[in-house]
Design an enzyme around this catalytic site. Sequence first.
Site, short mmCIF file in Angstrom:
data_model
loop_
_atom_site.label_atom_id
_atom_site.label_comp_id
_atom_site.label_asym_id
_atom_site.label_seq_id
_atom_site.Cartn_x
_atom_site.Cartn_y
_atom_site.Cartn_z
CG PHE A 61 -1.96 1.09 1.11
CD1 PHE A 61 -3.06 0.95 0.28
CD2 PHE A 61 -1.80 2.28 1.80
CE1 PHE A 61 -3.98 1.97 0.13
CE2 PHE A 61 -2.73 3.30 1.67
CZ PHE A 61 -3.82 3.14 0.84
CE1 TYR A 69 -9.12 2.92 6.27
CE2 TYR A 69 -8.22 4.10 8.15
CZ TYR A 69 -8.12 3.69 6.84
OH TYR A 69 -7.04 4.06 6.09
NE ARG A 112 -9.74 -2.55 -3.09
CZ ARG A 112 -9.25 -2.01 -1.98
NH1 ARG A 112 -8.11 -2.47 -1.44
NH2 ARG A 112 -9.87 -1.01 -1.40
#
Lengths: 419, 419
Positions: free
Chosen positions: A126, A221, A378
């Site tokens: 990421f 989250y 995704r």
Amino acid sequence: MTTRNDAEKRDADDPLAPLRDLFDLPEGTIYLDGNSLGALPRATAARVQEVVTGEWGDALIESWNSAGWIALPHRVGDKIARLVGAGAGELVVADSTSVNVYKVLKAALGLAEPGRDVIVSERTNFPTDLYIAQSVAREHGCELVLLEPGEQPADRLDERVAVLMLTHVNYRTGAMWDMAGITAQAHERGVLTVWDLCHSAGAVPVDLTGAGADFAIGCGYKFLNGGPGAPAYVWASPRHADRFAQPLSGWMGHAAPFAFTTDYEPAPGIARYVSGTPGVIATAALECGVDTLLAAEPYGGLAALRRKSLELTRLFADLVEERVPGFAIESPRDDERRGSQVCLSRPEGGYAIVQALIARGVVGDFRVGSDGLPDILRFGVTPLYTRFVDVWDAVEQLRQVMESAEWRDERFDQRLAVT
Amino acid sequence: MTTRNDAEKRDADDPLAPLRDLFDLPEGTIYLDGNSLGALPRATAARVQEVVTGEWGDALIESWNSAGWIALPHRVGDKIARLVGAGAGELVVADSTSVNVYKVLKAALGLAEPGRDVIVSERTNFPTDLYIAQSVAREHGCELVLLEPGEQPADRLDERVAVLMLTHVNYRTGAMWDMAGITAQAHERGVLTVWDLCHSAGAVPVDLTGAGADFAIGCGYKFLNGGPGAPAYVWASPRHADRFAQPLSGWMGHAAPFAFTTDYEPAPGIARYVSGTPGVIATAALECGVDTLLAAEPYGGLAALRRKSLELTRLFADLVEERVPGFAIESPRDDERRGSQVCLSRPEGGYAIVQALIARGVVGDFRVGSDGLPDILRFGVTPLYTRFVDVWDAVEQLRQVMESAEWRDERFDQRLAVT
């Protein structure tokens, strides 16, 4: 071939099905983006309201003591620890993933054997992990070496490498590293490991202790359902506790914050990783999210959630292969190597196809390719609330979007700020 | 001597009195700790509920676009900018004060003239500023020089000094530095300035632009009424925008976060100071707090609030001197040098006296002395909601606590975790 009736039957037989009631899910939406933002737990709104009006509004400053605010990063940290194979007192909630990557990379470099000046990560990590690693590498005069897709970490771990930082489950493809095996290889070569759990904690069993990992960080989250921009967490192996330094040496990580001394003295163990004043409202919301996962413990916990997750992603991939031609499946088909998402690619139209699906109430997301990587569609599954019939319906909607070619409508190619 | 009737009359004549209705204040409490945790604005609970159930629960990931979450750190930053004399686009909400101190000290050192390797601050600065400065100094091979109480910054600003970091209003005493004068002295000597506004923004007019300051940081949970552990903010002078580096180079400070490129490229200007994913719920709560201050603009804004604040603190100090013997007043009596609090000291009993007052519904706080400084009893006034009669009653309660000697009761000496 699985029919919709078969999917309905699997839901009817699913012992985890009652856990879906822990969430407030919008009607008419099939939400396959819990790997980006987890859904709202039913308990959160009332708990947040209690914190705002009762603890803050009525009791005011007293709540640092009476409502236990001061212990919140540790209390919620201990709960997250149960999800990632860590012990009580080893993990705290603090700051953001990005800030925590900075903390643990600096800590790891401080513990590395002298002369080691290379950080190894992977090109498809990421981006925020890479951006922070670039900053730390620059500050420390280190080189940042990035594994190319397909390369194995062990191939790059020579005597110059100080730290290996990997994301356990890849955000683009859902491919999962063998944490225990790679950590062992790293340690054989004198390399410390940093594991980013953002896309695995809460969806995949993680065993930091069993793997012998050194440091870990993750966000609140996604699969922890902590709310938009929820605080992140950070873990250090007890082997390193009391030994590592904390560059962001804020007062809440001090051994005695309320002594107000001039000189910094780090708190014992992981407590030093709490830096500034913790965000109470956000951490309380995160606790509600983590509680949804702990509620699965009587149902078999993460092992049971993992079995269901694998069944869901396998079904998704199988149905796409059977029913919707023209997509490559970018996620590993091997259960051992797949996280909790299925990623598709196609030579064109990925962005617009995702938008057309969203217009039909099927929410996945799009991740643009860069550096020669393909664009990705995704679809994340969250075994706490994703049903087999959701997977069936999502693929059926995808089939209709492709068959109708409606994704070619120009309204689906209007780029949004966040894609 | 001011009587209680006089105080009531001043409230009746106070044009700012209606602003108190913007807050949900508990009955029977005189809250003089808004300098530690601001009170709950009336609008916050409903707004937070809307974010949780509507934006997160119903709209889910879409809210990053549709609810403007992605712009939240900038939107709220622009509002805070209006309170501190900064322009739109110059200030962002991000992280904690501690983390932001780290960012700006690193940025300032990166901009300092070559060969300058000293950071100057003050021994009585809030500890987290000092702890972070120690960390930064160690990383950069700098010396941290601390002004002793009574010393003037200019005396220590020689050709070795890179950065002067001061807190505008001192957390212990409420003493306020002359931001414009000291910044000018610093610049004459080639020194960059970092101003911590934690105890001034929202209570004292701040003019970063007029003062020619270089960097500023501050917290959201004191006079900005943003809630416990609210996100902090950070400002850089437009002179330095695009020039300073960001060590915590997270993806949300990237020029194109959703391009997901491998290499970090900082966003233009202050936007690079947003590091990780912003905490949406907490930032929304902070916005409600900031809005309570903007609501004062039709009443004369911070200039009017400042006049009232000075009258309140002057009354407090006068009444203590007149009615309660045995205390030294540690805050400056000179209006030009006093923030929005009155601090008292006494050879013994400070902690227990504060606890006895709290038991009577008068909430101030206690700050332990260290390094030879006296213990402090702190009483903050928040001109948005503190009344003249609150000040009168608080001093009367203090008089009764001392006259009755009830503070000597051992129940008031049980130390709490947070004091």
